[in-house]
Design an enzyme around this catalytic site. Sequence first.
Site, PDB file in Angstrom:
ATOM      1  N   SER A 129       2.381   7.284   3.000  1.00 33.71           N
ATOM      2  CA  SER A 129       3.742   6.857   2.177  1.00 33.71           C
ATOM      3  C   SER A 129       4.653   8.107   2.314  1.00 33.71           C
ATOM      4  CB  SER A 129       3.372   6.569   0.915  1.00 33.71           C
ATOM      5  OG  SER A 129       4.534   6.381   0.098  1.00 33.71           O
ATOM      6  N   TYR A 145      -0.699   7.259  -8.001  1.00 31.80           N
ATOM      7  CA  TYR A 145      -0.453   6.565  -6.668  1.00 31.80           C
ATOM      8  C   TYR A 145      -0.258   7.636  -5.516  1.00 31.80           C
ATOM      9  CZ  TYR A 145       1.348   4.126  -2.572  1.00 31.80           C
ATOM     10  OH  TYR A 145       1.758   3.581  -1.585  1.00 31.80           O
ATOM     11  N   LYS A 187      -2.594   9.030  -2.203  1.00 29.58           N
ATOM     12  CA  LYS A 187      -2.277   9.376  -0.784  1.00 29.58           C
ATOM     13  C   LYS A 187      -2.227  10.616  -0.182  1.00 29.58           C
ATOM     14  CE  LYS A 187      -0.846   4.700   0.016  1.00 29.58           C
ATOM     15  NZ  LYS A 187      -1.981   3.967   0.674  1.00 29.58           N
TER      16      LYS A 187
END
Length: 340
Positions: free
Chosen positions: A127, A151, A155
């Site tokens: 992302s 989050y 990643k």
Amino acid sequence: MLVTGGAGFIGSVTTLALLEAGHDVIVADDLSNSSKHAIDRVESLARESGAAGDLEFHELDARDDAALHDLFASGHITSVIHFAGLKAVGESVDKPLDYYRVNLGSTVSLVTAMRDHGVRDLVFSSSATVYGPEAQSPLREDAALSTSSPYGRTKLFIEQMLRDVAAAEPGWNIALLRYFNPIGAHPSGLIGEDPRGIPNNLMPYIMQVAVGRRDELVVFGDDYDTADGTCVRDYIHVLDLADGHVAALHAIDRFHGCQAVNLGTGTGHSVLEVLAAATAAVGKPLPFRLGARRPGDIAVTVADPSRAAALLGWSATRTLNDMCTDAWRWQSTNPFGYGD
Ligand code: NAD
Ligand code: UDP
């Protein structure tokens, strides 16, 4: 090939694109944030378009080592796209352990199964959130990395883990695809984004206002250093994103280890521009008000998409109007998503 998370928003559209490109696809998804109806619709769209590939669905948790072993033991899997995971930034702040358990745990299990069964080609959903606030747009893949949410950290950690895996052993080809802001839906209006609860993201929120499920959009901040004061993002049609995955898979031999590639358009749009385009697609005024900034938001996030063009031979072609028109076709014909 194996697609984890293939019943989700991006996974379902990509699975259809893969079938249409002639790939046989095994989808593994625990349906924790998706519906089996999405798979049924992908299957019927694939049949209608005369797609050459076959689809097989397995409801399973991507952390289930034994179930993964059985899938790989079939011998039909030569490459993997790993979409499965949790993705809500705000929720990750409240439930960090869930995010580390699911996102890191599924990747460790999956990559272990791949190694044990001699499968070395992997496309991973990363992302643009891995780019830190100090990195300047247009963002190149070598920009400084840092992130502010659990989050985002999953990643970043997974990217690092996959680099370590590729460095430890020759033969891996790993694409870390850094998505910018995927929106829109399949043009058929049959598969699209179906968030549970109150949407966090701009386009699904606008679409729920448009169908009357929410009263008004709150624009998070109009005092940023941008042309109209609202944040600018690189919105990309989910169909372009799906084509980017097919292109990455076809170019995977060129990765030689592990490399990051942006999937964005290179063009930014402000919140008010998106709202105006959505209003035109919907054909009626959409109630909104200007509100406070959302903590953690960055003024401008736009991709430099040149590595994707050079390495994958892919670039996005669809416009913001296409994205809004397709999002509205999906939302207006499925006001409550898949309805389960
Ligand atoms: P989504 O929630 O629609 O899809 C994820 C899918 O994974 C769902 O079908 C869910 O049921 C499944 N899943 C979750 N945990 C699982 C587990 N343990 N085992 C098996 N399946 C599991 O999300 P999406 O928008 O399609 O995103 C797909 C991927 O792309 C995610 O990894 C996400 O972090 C990443 N990504 C999304 C965006 C975005 O804006 N949508 C942006 C950047 C990156
Ligand atoms: N946004 C907004 N109202 C909303 C949801 C989002 O104004 O209800 C803004 C948000 O502040 C950001 C942009 O829309 O500037 C895109 O937000 P989204 O959460 O979709 O993507 P991300 O922030 O992850 O890029």
